[in-house]
Design a protein around this motif. Structure first.
Motif, PDB file in Angstrom:
ATOM      1  N   GLY A   2       0.817  -1.201   0.000  1.00 11.32           N
ATOM      2  CA  GLY A   2       0.000   0.000   0.000  1.00 11.32           C
ATOM      3  C   GLY A   2       0.853   1.255   0.000  1.00 11.32           C
ATOM      4  O   GLY A   2       2.079   1.199   0.098  1.00 11.32           O
ATOM      5  N   ARG A   3       0.175   2.367  -0.087  1.00 11.90           N
ATOM      6  CA  ARG A   3       0.871   3.656  -0.050  1.00 11.90           C
ATOM      7  C   ARG A   3       1.377   3.920   1.358  1.00 11.90           C
ATOM      8  O   ARG A   3       0.672   3.678   2.321  1.00 11.90           O
ATOM      9  N   THR A   4       2.569   4.426   1.457  1.00 11.99           N
ATOM     10  CA  THR A   4       3.107   4.788   2.764  1.00 11.99           C
ATOM     11  C   THR A   4       2.909   6.271   3.054  1.00 11.99           C
ATOM     12  O   THR A   4       2.953   6.685   4.200  1.00 11.99           O
ATOM     13  N   ASN A   5       2.695   7.049   2.021  1.00 12.75           N
ATOM     14  CA  ASN A   5       2.484   8.489   2.180  1.00 12.75           C
ATOM     15  C   ASN A   5       1.012   8.814   1.979  1.00 12.75           C
ATOM     16  O   ASN A   5       0.367   8.253   1.087  1.00 12.75           O
ATOM     17  N   PRO A   6       0.480   9.753   2.774  1.00 15.58           N
ATOM     18  CA  PRO A   6      -0.912  10.158   2.535  1.00 15.58           C
ATOM     19  C   PRO A   6      -1.033  10.876   1.193  1.00 15.58           C
ATOM     20  O   PRO A   6      -0.090  11.520   0.732  1.00 15.58           O
ATOM     21  N   THR A   7      -2.187  10.760   0.573  1.00 13.35           N
ATOM     22  CA  THR A   7      -2.413  11.453  -0.689  1.00 13.35           C
ATOM     23  C   THR A   7      -2.591  12.946  -0.434  1.00 13.35           C
ATOM     24  O   THR A   7      -2.842  13.377   0.696  1.00 13.35           O
ATOM     25  N   TYR A   8      -2.484  13.723  -1.503  1.00 12.70           N
ATOM     26  CA  TYR A   8      -2.710  15.162  -1.369  1.00 12.70           C
ATOM     27  C   TYR A   8      -4.121  15.424  -0.863  1.00 12.70           C
ATOM     28  O   TYR A   8      -4.323  16.273  -0.001  1.00 12.70           O
ATOM     29  N   ARG A   9      -5.088  14.686  -1.372  1.00 13.39           N
ATOM     30  CA  ARG A   9      -6.475  14.879  -0.926  1.00 13.39           C
ATOM     31  C   ARG A   9      -6.612  14.597   0.570  1.00 13.39           C
ATOM     32  O   ARG A   9      -7.329  15.313   1.272  1.00 13.39           O
ATOM     33  N   ASP A  10      -5.922  13.583   1.071  1.00 14.26           N
ATOM     34  CA  ASP A  10      -5.944  13.300   2.510  1.00 14.26           C
ATOM     35  C   ASP A  10      -5.329  14.449   3.300  1.00 14.26           C
ATOM     36  O   ASP A  10      -5.862  14.868   4.337  1.00 14.26           O
ATOM     37  N   MET A  11      -4.205  14.957   2.819  1.00 16.56           N
ATOM     38  CA  MET A  11      -3.540  16.065   3.510  1.00 16.56           C
ATOM     39  C   MET A  11      -4.393  17.330   3.471  1.00 16.56           C
ATOM     40  O   MET A  11      -4.462  18.076   4.449  1.00 16.56           O
ATOM     41  N   LEU A  12      -5.056  17.561   2.339  1.00 12.95           N
ATOM     42  CA  LEU A  12      -5.931  18.727   2.215  1.00 12.95           C
ATOM     43  C   LEU A  12      -7.094  18.621   3.191  1.00 12.95           C
ATOM     44  O   LEU A  12      -7.445  19.593   3.866  1.00 12.95           O
ATOM     45  N   ARG A  42      -9.497  21.435  -3.863  1.00 11.91           N
ATOM     46  CA  ARG A  42      -9.946  20.113  -4.320  1.00 11.91           C
ATOM     47  C   ARG A  42     -10.054  20.066  -5.844  1.00 11.91           C
ATOM     48  O   ARG A  42      -9.779  19.027  -6.452  1.00 11.91           O
ATOM     49  N   ALA A  43     -10.421  21.172  -6.469  1.00 13.22           N
ATOM     50  CA  ALA A  43     -10.561  21.208  -7.928  1.00 13.22           C
ATOM     51  C   ALA A  43      -9.215  20.984  -8.623  1.00 13.22           C
ATOM     52  O   ALA A  43      -9.187  20.493  -9.751  1.00 13.22           O
ATOM     53  N   HIS A  44      -8.137  21.345  -7.973  1.00 13.27           N
ATOM     54  CA  HIS A  44      -6.800  21.209  -8.562  1.00 13.27           C
ATOM     55  C   HIS A  44      -5.977  20.139  -7.845  1.00 13.27           C
ATOM     56  O   HIS A  44      -4.748  20.148  -7.915  1.00 13.27           O
ATOM     57  N   ASP A  46      -5.525  17.007  -8.488  1.00 13.89           N
ATOM     58  CA  ASP A  46      -4.709  16.149  -9.350  1.00 13.89           C
ATOM     59  C   ASP A  46      -3.354  16.789  -9.635  1.00 13.89           C
ATOM     60  O   ASP A  46      -2.317  16.136  -9.522  1.00 13.89           O
ATOM     61  N   ALA A  47      -3.362  18.064  -9.994  1.00 14.07           N
ATOM     62  CA  ALA A  47      -2.107  18.767 -10.280  1.00 14.07           C
ATOM     63  C   ALA A  47      -1.265  18.884  -9.013  1.00 14.07           C
ATOM     64  O   ALA A  47      -0.047  18.681  -9.042  1.00 14.07           O
ATOM     65  N   ALA A  48      -1.906  19.193  -7.895  1.00 13.76           N
ATOM     66  CA  ALA A  48      -1.183  19.351  -6.630  1.00 13.76           C
ATOM     67  C   ALA A  48      -0.579  18.028  -6.181  1.00 13.76           C
ATOM     68  O   ALA A  48       0.551  17.988  -5.681  1.00 13.76           O
ATOM     69  N   GLY A  49      -1.312  16.951  -6.353  1.00 15.33           N
ATOM     70  CA  GLY A  49      -0.796  15.640  -5.993  1.00 15.33           C
ATOM     71  C   GLY A  49       0.378  15.237  -6.863  1.00 15.33           C
ATOM     72  O   GLY A  49       1.332  14.602  -6.404  1.00 15.33           O
ATOM     73  N   TYR A  50       0.333  15.606  -8.113  1.00 15.35           N
ATOM     74  CA  TYR A  50       1.425  15.308  -9.044  1.00 15.35           C
ATOM     75  C   TYR A  50       2.699  16.041  -8.636  1.00 15.35           C
ATOM     76  O   TYR A  50       3.803  15.539  -8.796  1.00 15.35           O
ATOM     77  N   LEU A  51       2.515  17.242  -8.080  1.00 15.51           N
ATOM     78  CA  LEU A  51       3.659  18.036  -7.624  1.00 15.51           C
ATOM     79  C   LEU A  51       4.384  17.337  -6.473  1.00 15.51           C
ATOM     80  O   LEU A  51       5.603  17.427  -6.365  1.00 15.51           O
ATOM     81  N   ASN A  52       3.639  16.653  -5.615  1.00 12.87           N
ATOM     82  CA  ASN A  52       4.206  15.918  -4.478  1.00 12.87           C
ATOM     83  C   ASN A  52       5.056  16.833  -3.595  1.00 12.87           C
ATOM     84  O   ASN A  52       6.168  16.508  -3.210  1.00 12.87           O
ATOM     85  N   GLN A  54       6.203  18.940  -0.251  1.00 10.89           N
ATOM     86  CA  GLN A  54       6.301  18.556   1.163  1.00 10.89           C
ATOM     87  C   GLN A  54       5.218  19.213   2.004  1.00 10.89           C
ATOM     88  O   GLN A  54       4.823  18.682   3.032  1.00 10.89           O
ATOM     89  N   SER A  55       4.753  20.366   1.587  1.00 11.01           N
ATOM     90  CA  SER A  55       3.753  21.117   2.342  1.00 11.01           C
ATOM     91  C   SER A  55       2.455  21.180   1.549  1.00 11.01           C
ATOM     92  O   SER A  55       2.460  21.485   0.360  1.00 11.01           O
ATOM     93  N   VAL A  56       1.346  20.911   2.188  1.00  9.67           N
ATOM     94  CA  VAL A  56       0.053  20.967   1.511  1.00  9.67           C
ATOM     95  C   VAL A  56      -0.377  22.411   1.245  1.00  9.67           C
ATOM     96  O   VAL A  56      -1.117  22.681   0.305  1.00  9.67           O
ATOM     97  N   GLU A  57       0.118  23.342   2.056  1.00  7.92           N
ATOM     98  CA  GLU A  57      -0.346  24.728   1.953  1.00  7.92           C
ATOM     99  C   GLU A  57       0.102  25.412   0.655  1.00  7.92           C
ATOM    100  O   GLU A  57      -0.647  26.203   0.093  1.00  7.92           O
ATOM    101  N   ILE A  58       1.302  25.116   0.191  1.00  4.44           N
ATOM    102  CA  ILE A  58       1.809  25.774  -1.019  1.00  4.44           C
ATOM    103  C   ILE A  58       0.957  25.404  -2.239  1.00  4.44           C
ATOM    104  O   ILE A  58       0.480  26.293  -2.952  1.00  4.44           O
ATOM    105  N   PRO A  59       0.715  24.117  -2.518  1.00  5.64           N
ATOM    106  CA  PRO A  59      -0.158  23.785  -3.646  1.00  5.64           C
ATOM    107  C   PRO A  59      -1.592  24.300  -3.448  1.00  5.64           C
ATOM    108  O   PRO A  59      -2.247  24.682  -4.422  1.00  5.64           O
ATOM    109  N   LEU A  60      -2.067  24.314  -2.202  1.00 12.42           N
ATOM    110  CA  LEU A  60      -3.405  24.851  -1.933  1.00 12.42           C
ATOM    111  C   LEU A  60      -3.466  26.322  -2.316  1.00 12.42           C
ATOM    112  O   LEU A  60      -4.392  26.752  -3.016  1.00 12.42           O
TER     113      LEU A  60
END
Length: 89
Positions: A2-12, A42-44, A46-52, A54-60
């Protein structure tokens, strides 16, 4: 495996939950705007998750800025169209 890292959506989702007391303290009409900001995130997602990042706030924040830029461009286009239609009268 399984995934060891939370997804961007989970972090958001976690970020939104951490800000929930702030959200509750806002006036009702401001709370609606606050919710819309996370909708932009949430609308973006997919793009934010692709960026991967370290901080959820910057892509948000970038997602919010992209949506605001799009809305400003739409409003400018509308104003221009109204101005053209007024000059043709």
């Amino acid at each position: 495996m399984g995934r060891t890292n939370p997804t961007y959506r989970d972090m958001l989702r976690g970020t939104e939950e951490r800000w929930s007391s702030y959200r509750r303290a806002l006036r009702k009409h401001d709370g609606e705007h606050f919710d819309r900001l996370f909708e932009h995130g949430r609308a973006h997602a997919d793009a934010a998750g692709y960026l991967n990042h370290q901080s959820v706030e910057i892509p948000l924040l970038m997602s919010i800025l992209v949506e605001h830029e799009r809305r400003i461009a739409d409003l400018e286009r509308t104003v221009e169209e109204l101005a053209i239609s007024q000059t043709m009268r």
